[in-house]
Design a protein around this motif. Structure first.
Motif, short mmCIF file in Angstrom:
data_model
loop_
_atom_site.label_atom_id
_atom_site.label_comp_id
_atom_site.label_asym_id
_atom_site.label_seq_id
_atom_site.Cartn_x
_atom_site.Cartn_y
_atom_site.Cartn_z
N GLY A 86 0.80 -1.22 0.00
CA GLY A 86 0.00 0.00 0.00
C GLY A 86 0.83 1.27 0.00
N GLY A 141 -5.72 -2.15 3.62
CA GLY A 141 -5.82 -2.00 2.18
C GLY A 141 -6.96 -2.78 1.56
N LEU A 142 -7.55 -3.72 2.31
CA LEU A 142 -8.66 -4.51 1.78
C LEU A 142 -9.97 -3.74 1.77
CD1 LEU A 142 -8.17 -8.09 3.27
CD2 LEU A 142 -7.91 -7.38 0.91
N VAL A 145 -12.18 -3.22 -1.43
CA VAL A 145 -11.81 -4.12 -2.51
C VAL A 145 -13.05 -4.82 -3.06
CG1 VAL A 145 -10.64 -6.30 -3.05
CG2 VAL A 145 -9.44 -4.53 -1.79
N MET A 236 -5.73 -7.61 -3.17
CA MET A 236 -5.28 -6.24 -3.40
C MET A 236 -4.77 -6.05 -4.82
SD MET A 236 -3.43 -5.22 0.21
CE MET A 236 -2.93 -3.62 -0.41
#
Length: 303
Positions: A86, A141-142, A145, A236
């Protein structure tokens, strides 16, 4: 030294097969070393062992991490690591990637300083399979998604396993290494290996970033375990299907179910197990019609 020239990454070329964009190069003398020892009977024996080299990755002026790697495709490894952690977002424009072989360093440069650099401290990443990544940042970061729908034909899975398992590789030459393959339908495209399975995945991510490759129609095949971190990295990257010869961890399965990723493991000959994303599977062939694996082509995890 390698830089971006004319919109393409200028990298050392390996010997590619006709099927792959990038394939393993088990004959590269830089990647293995001959070592003499003795066997269980006390007889002298010579075997190939995989090399390990440190690679330090910089994001502009900030030192990020030192990874232990086999040393091929360092630019892709650096790009993929930064993206999967990320640290490179959609808004960040990579202007240059410089690799200095003498000091084993890659510098990834962006048009504008990223938001991560001031708060980063040096972190050392080992080649171990269970350590070394910034897990909290990856989980964050998910958020948001959304993986594309689509179908995955079981005939593709059988064809991929058959082709990949027979591809000349460092694993078959020396062992002690993981492989990850980016595939489209029944065609393997990019086959990366490294001492840590996460390095191999990062190389795939770096190749996709530098080539502008689409992710929604791809399958990621790995020889390693289907852990939480492998699932997170695949999601990701925007790839909706992750398959492996090896088994699962419970958290890996939970995350795959939560993000809608198709997770397939224990792919051995005619058999496999799907623990998430079953709705994508199209069973278009009779498994009994598929050949069993010849023992000479099996990886250790197949027995």
């Amino acid at each position: 030294m390698a830089t971006r020239v004319g919109g393409a990454w200028q990298l050392a070329k390996l010997n590619l097969s006709t099927e792959y964009r990038i394939a393993p190069d088990p004959g590269n003398p830089r990647l293995t070393r001959k070592v003499i020892g003795t066997d269980h009977l006390g007889a002298e024996t010579e075997i190939s062992v995989v090399e390990e080299r440190p690679l330090t990755i910089y994001l502009n002026r900030q030192e990020i991490v030192t990874a232990m790697t086999i040393g091929d495709y360092p630019e892709y490894l650096a790009l993929g690591f930064l993206k999967n952690q990320g640290m490179l977002g959609p808004e960040d424009v990579v202007t240059r990637v410089d690799y200095d072989e003498e000091i084993e360093t890659v510098v990834v440069r962006t048009a504008v300083e990223t938001s991560h650099e001031e708060k980063l401290q040096k972190k050392t990443r080992t080649s171990g399979c269970a350590v070394g990544t910034v897990f909290g940042d990856m989980m964050a970061g998910l958020e948001g998604v959304s993986l594309p729908q689509g179908e995955v034909k079981t005939s593709w899975l059988y064809a991929l396993a058959h082709e990949i398992n027979r591809t000349p590789s460092l694993y078959l030459e020396a062992g002690a290494i993981h492989g990850t393959v980016l595939c489209c339908k029944d065609q393997p495209l990019v086959y990366m290996e490294d001492v840590g399975r996460h390095n191999a995945v990062d190389k795939i991510a770096g190749w996709m970033l530098s080539e502008g490759a689409e992710a929604g129609d791809k399958i990621l095949y790995t020889t390693g375990r289907l852990t939480s971190e492998m699932v997170i990295k695949t999601a990701m990257m925007g790839i909706p299907v992750l398959a492996s010869r090896s088994g699962f961890t419970a958290w890996g399965v939970e995350i795959a179910q939560a993000v809608g990723l198709t997770l397939i493991g224990r792919m051995r000959g005619q058999r496999f197990v799907c623990l998430a994303g079953e709705e994508r599977l199209v069973r278009d062939v009779d498994p009994s019609a598929m050949p069993e694996e010849d023992k000479k082509h099996r990886r250790k995890s197949a027995d």
